[in-house]
Design an enzyme around this catalytic site. Structure first.
Site, PDB file in Angstrom:
ATOM      1  N   THR A  95       0.723  -1.191   0.036  1.00  0.00           N
ATOM      2  CA  THR A  95       0.074   0.180  -0.054  1.00  0.00           C
ATOM      3  C   THR A  95       0.865   1.085  -0.024  1.00  0.00           C
ATOM      4  O   THR A  95       1.586   1.490   0.935  1.00  0.00           O
ATOM      5  CB  THR A  95      -1.179   0.124   1.381  1.00  0.00           C
ATOM      6  OG1 THR A  95      -1.753  -0.931   1.321  1.00  0.00           O
ATOM      7  CG2 THR A  95      -1.728   1.136   1.058  1.00  0.00           C
ATOM      8  N   LYS A 170      -7.119   1.981  -2.836  1.00  0.00           N
ATOM      9  CA  LYS A 170      -6.952   1.344  -1.631  1.00  0.00           C
ATOM     10  C   LYS A 170      -6.716   2.481  -0.341  1.00  0.00           C
ATOM     11  O   LYS A 170      -7.078   1.994   0.598  1.00  0.00           O
ATOM     12  CB  LYS A 170      -5.343   0.821  -1.624  1.00  0.00           C
ATOM     13  CG  LYS A 170      -4.998   0.154  -0.537  1.00  0.00           C
ATOM     14  CD  LYS A 170      -5.662  -0.977  -0.023  1.00  0.00           C
ATOM     15  CE  LYS A 170      -5.048  -1.531   1.354  1.00  0.00           C
ATOM     16  NZ  LYS A 170      -5.991  -2.226   2.044  1.00  0.00           N
ATOM     17  N   LYS A 238      -0.136   5.335   8.365  1.00  0.00           N
ATOM     18  CA  LYS A 238       0.441   5.474   7.066  1.00  0.00           C
ATOM     19  C   LYS A 238      -0.373   5.694   6.015  1.00  0.00           C
ATOM     20  O   LYS A 238      -0.431   6.768   5.113  1.00  0.00           O
ATOM     21  CB  LYS A 238       1.512   4.443   6.781  1.00  0.00           C
ATOM     22  CG  LYS A 238       2.195   4.330   5.294  1.00  0.00           C
ATOM     23  CD  LYS A 238       1.657   3.411   4.489  1.00  0.00           C
ATOM     24  CE  LYS A 238       1.764   2.018   4.705  1.00  0.00           C
ATOM     25  NZ  LYS A 238       1.122   1.018   3.885  1.00  0.00           N
TER      26      LYS A 238
HETATM   27  N1  LIG Z   1      -1.595  -6.790   7.395  1.00  0.00           N
HETATM   28  C1  LIG Z   1      -2.501  -6.557   6.866  1.00  0.00           C
HETATM   29  O1  LIG Z   1      -3.599  -6.691   7.151  1.00  0.00           O
HETATM   30  C2  LIG Z   1      -2.699  -5.789   5.478  1.00  0.00           C
HETATM   31  C3  LIG Z   1      -1.372  -5.128   4.856  1.00  0.00           C
HETATM   32  N2  LIG Z   1      -1.640  -4.241   3.834  1.00  0.00           N
HETATM   33  C4  LIG Z   1      -0.202  -3.558   3.294  1.00  0.00           C
HETATM   34  O2  LIG Z   1       0.719  -4.594   2.962  1.00  0.00           O
HETATM   35  C5  LIG Z   1       2.139  -4.279   3.090  1.00  0.00           C
HETATM   36  C6  LIG Z   1       2.670  -4.970   4.197  1.00  0.00           C
HETATM   37  O3  LIG Z   1       1.993  -5.300   5.198  1.00  0.00           O
HETATM   38  P1  LIG Z   1       2.223  -6.273   6.354  1.00  0.00           P
HETATM   39  O4  LIG Z   1       2.856  -7.678   5.824  1.00  0.00           O
HETATM   40  O5  LIG Z   1       1.308  -6.427   7.366  1.00  0.00           O
HETATM   41  O6  LIG Z   1       3.597  -5.609   6.933  1.00  0.00           O
HETATM   42  P2  LIG Z   1       4.896  -6.228   8.103  1.00  0.00           P
HETATM   43  O7  LIG Z   1       5.085  -4.970   8.773  1.00  0.00           O
HETATM   44  O8  LIG Z   1       4.273  -7.435   8.394  1.00  0.00           O
HETATM   45  O9  LIG Z   1       5.934  -6.527   6.960  1.00  0.00           O
HETATM   46  C7  LIG Z   1       6.656  -5.480   6.213  1.00  0.00           C
HETATM   47  C8  LIG Z   1       7.482  -6.066   5.148  1.00  0.00           C
HETATM   48  O10 LIG Z   1       8.189  -5.076   4.748  1.00  0.00           O
HETATM   49  C9  LIG Z   1       9.732  -5.372   4.859  1.00  0.00           C
HETATM   50  N3  LIG Z   1      10.461  -3.939   4.843  1.00  0.00           N
HETATM   51  C10 LIG Z   1      10.159  -2.936   5.813  1.00  0.00           C
HETATM   52  N4  LIG Z   1      11.146  -1.986   5.492  1.00  0.00           N
HETATM   53  C11 LIG Z   1      11.913  -2.456   4.350  1.00  0.00           C
HETATM   54  C12 LIG Z   1      13.152  -1.985   3.662  1.00  0.00           C
HETATM   55  N5  LIG Z   1      13.464  -0.536   3.930  1.00  0.00           N
HETATM   56  N6  LIG Z   1      13.533  -2.746   2.840  1.00  0.00           N
HETATM   57  C13 LIG Z   1      13.254  -3.922   2.489  1.00  0.00           C
HETATM   58  N7  LIG Z   1      12.156  -4.423   3.061  1.00  0.00           N
HETATM   59  C14 LIG Z   1      11.328  -3.694   3.978  1.00  0.00           C
HETATM   60  C15 LIG Z   1       9.679  -6.095   5.915  1.00  0.00           C
HETATM   61  O11 LIG Z   1      11.170  -6.882   6.140  1.00  0.00           O
HETATM   62  P3  LIG Z   1      11.584  -7.440   7.547  1.00  0.00           P
HETATM   63  O12 LIG Z   1      11.085  -8.461   7.737  1.00  0.00           O
HETATM   64  O13 LIG Z   1      13.277  -7.283   7.151  1.00  0.00           O
HETATM   65  O14 LIG Z   1      11.338  -6.212   8.483  1.00  0.00           O
HETATM   66  C16 LIG Z   1       8.618  -7.074   6.002  1.00  0.00           C
HETATM   67  O15 LIG Z   1       8.878  -8.127   5.019  1.00  0.00           O
HETATM   68  C17 LIG Z   1       1.952  -2.610   3.946  1.00  0.00           C
HETATM   69  O16 LIG Z   1       2.098  -1.744   2.826  1.00  0.00           O
HETATM   70  C18 LIG Z   1       0.654  -2.843   4.355  1.00  0.00           C
HETATM   71  O17 LIG Z   1      -0.134  -1.622   4.507  1.00  0.00           O
HETATM   72  C19 LIG Z   1      -2.441  -4.304   2.992  1.00  0.00           C
HETATM   73  C20 LIG Z   1      -3.519  -5.179   3.184  1.00  0.00           C
HETATM   74  C21 LIG Z   1      -3.745  -5.685   4.509  1.00  0.00           C
HETATM   75  O1  LIG Z   2      -5.077  -2.766   4.628  1.00  0.00           O
HETATM   76  C1  LIG Z   2      -5.807  -3.221   5.323  1.00  0.00           C
HETATM   77  C2  LIG Z   2      -6.916  -4.171   5.187  1.00  0.00           C
HETATM   78  O2  LIG Z   2      -7.395  -5.002   6.171  1.00  0.00           O
HETATM   79  O3  LIG Z   2      -7.267  -4.119   3.996  1.00  0.00           O
END
Ligand SMILES: NC(=O)C1=CN([C@@H]2O[C@H](COP(=O)(O)OP(=O)(O)OC[C@H]3O[C@@H](n4cnc5c(N)ncnc54)[C@H](OP(=O)(O)O)[C@@H]3O)[C@@H](O)[C@H]2O)C=CC1
Ligand SMILES: O=CC(=O)O
Length: 291
Positions: A95, A170, A238
């Site tokens: 996102t 989104k 965010k």
């Molecule tokens: N969780 C949810 O319900 C939902 C989330 N989203 C969106 O999806 C995306 C992922 O969410 P989610 O999986 O929950 O997030 P998490 O915080 O669980 O995971 C984040 C991921 O991004 C990586 N990351 C963070 N910073 C960096 C960087 N500088 N360089 C490389 N990799 C990086 C992390 O790696 P590392 O493990 O090394 O920290 C990890 O793999 C976000 O944009 C979120 O807004 C969308 C729908 C639903």
């Molecule tokens: O981004 C979060 C979700 O639940 O969709």
């Protein structure tokens, strides 16, 4: 079909597991490489860098935390751009704001690759079970080519036209979701402080027009102060911040979203950023104590 997956956070891990369960070969990479181990145990292979994953796969998905992370895996050393080329596609499910998506699209297409943005609606459990709603935009030919994977990842995919439209959709959806969660939290506090049983409020809400999977799914856990993260609060903040930016660009006044953003910021300042976004309830409670 073999696909790449960059980013094994809550969502990337769940999506990868689901793809593996459905017979896809998956090549994974994560900044913290040790997080790949569990996926390997389920049949995934590992790329040492985003570039190595792209080298191995025709289509690679990204599922990164935020705009800086999404840009870093594409543009930094060892990033997607080092191996993307004609015949290969990159699909970013993170996102992000439309500008970030446009930069990634430009980078990928400048190397002859094709790009699709594909943020998803739905959280950890829908990701595990392939029930996400996928908001794609960009290169239609890549959308068509990736359809077998998209059909496993989600219950419905939308193709919304030019790059940026998926990100915008989104952000609008998550701006609404954050406001609802905030208002719901205020309602729970108001019920309790005015002498009502908040559990009864949940029953009443569930029978009426406000009933929703969100309130039904989160309410009971919130009343137990259980904020095990499905959707981390820092990501919800965010998303509201980025939606407010979209509002600025379009001169849209959004006082409710702006107020919700303040409460999510307050929650982050209380150290709740890594908990589920429903932990904003704690910030609402804290604000009552101060007033
Ligand atoms: N969780 C949810 O319900 C939902 C989330 N989203 C969106 O999806 C995306 C992922 O969410 P989610 O999986 O929950 O997030 P998490 O915080 O669980 O995971 C984040 C991921 O991004 C990586 N990351 C963070 N910073 C960096 C960087 N500088 N360089 C490389 N990799 C990086 C992390 O790696 P590392 O493990 O090394 O920290 C990890 O793999 C976000 O944009 C979120 O807004 C969308 C729908 C639903
Ligand atoms: O981004 C979060 C979700 O639940 O969709």
């Amino acid at each position: 079909m073999e696909v790449g997956l960059l980013g094994l956070g809550i969502m990337g891990k769940a999506i990868s597991m689901n793809l593996l369960r459905n017979g896809f070969k998956v090549v994974v990479w994560n900044r913290t490489l040790s997080k790949c181990d569990e996926l390997v145990a389920h049949g995934a292979t590992v790329g040492e860098s985003p570039a190595e994953v792209v080298k191995k796969c025709k289509i690679t998905f990204g599922m990164l935390a935020d705009p800086p992370a999404a840009l870093s895996v594409v543009f930094d050393k060892g990033g997607v751009l080092e191996q993307i080329c004609p015949g290969k596609g990159y699909i970013d499910m993170s996102t992000v704001d439309p500008e970030t998506s446009a930069k990634i699209s430009e980078g990928v297409t400048s190397k002859g690759g094709v790009f699709l943005e594909a943020p998803v609606s739905g959280s950890k459990q829908p990701a595990e079970t392939g029930q996400l709603i996928i908001l794609t935009a960009g290169e239609k030919a890549l959308y068509d080519e990736a359809t077998p994977a998209l059909n496993v990842i989600g219950k419905k995919s939308f193709f919304l036209g030019q790059v940026g439209n998926g990100a915008k959709m989104k952000l609008v959806v998550n701006m609404i979701m954050g406001c609802v969660m905030n208002s719901f939290s205020e309602g729970l506090v108001l019920a309790e402080k005015s002498g009502l049983n908040p559990h009864t409020l949940l029953d009443v809400l569930d029978l009426g027009a406000v009933s929703s999977p969100l309130i039904r799914g989160k309410g009971p856990a919130m009343l137990q102060s259980n904020y095990s993260p499905s959707f981390p609060l820092k990501h919800q903040q965010k998303d509201i911040r980025l939606a407010l930016g979209l509002g600025d660009e379009n001169a849209i006044s959004m006082p409710i979203a702006a107020a919700a953003n303040e409460t999510f910021k307050k929650a982050r300042s209380l150290g709740l950023g890594d908990l589920d976004f429903s932990a904003v309830f704690e910030a609402v409670k804290d604000l009552q104590r101060l007033s």
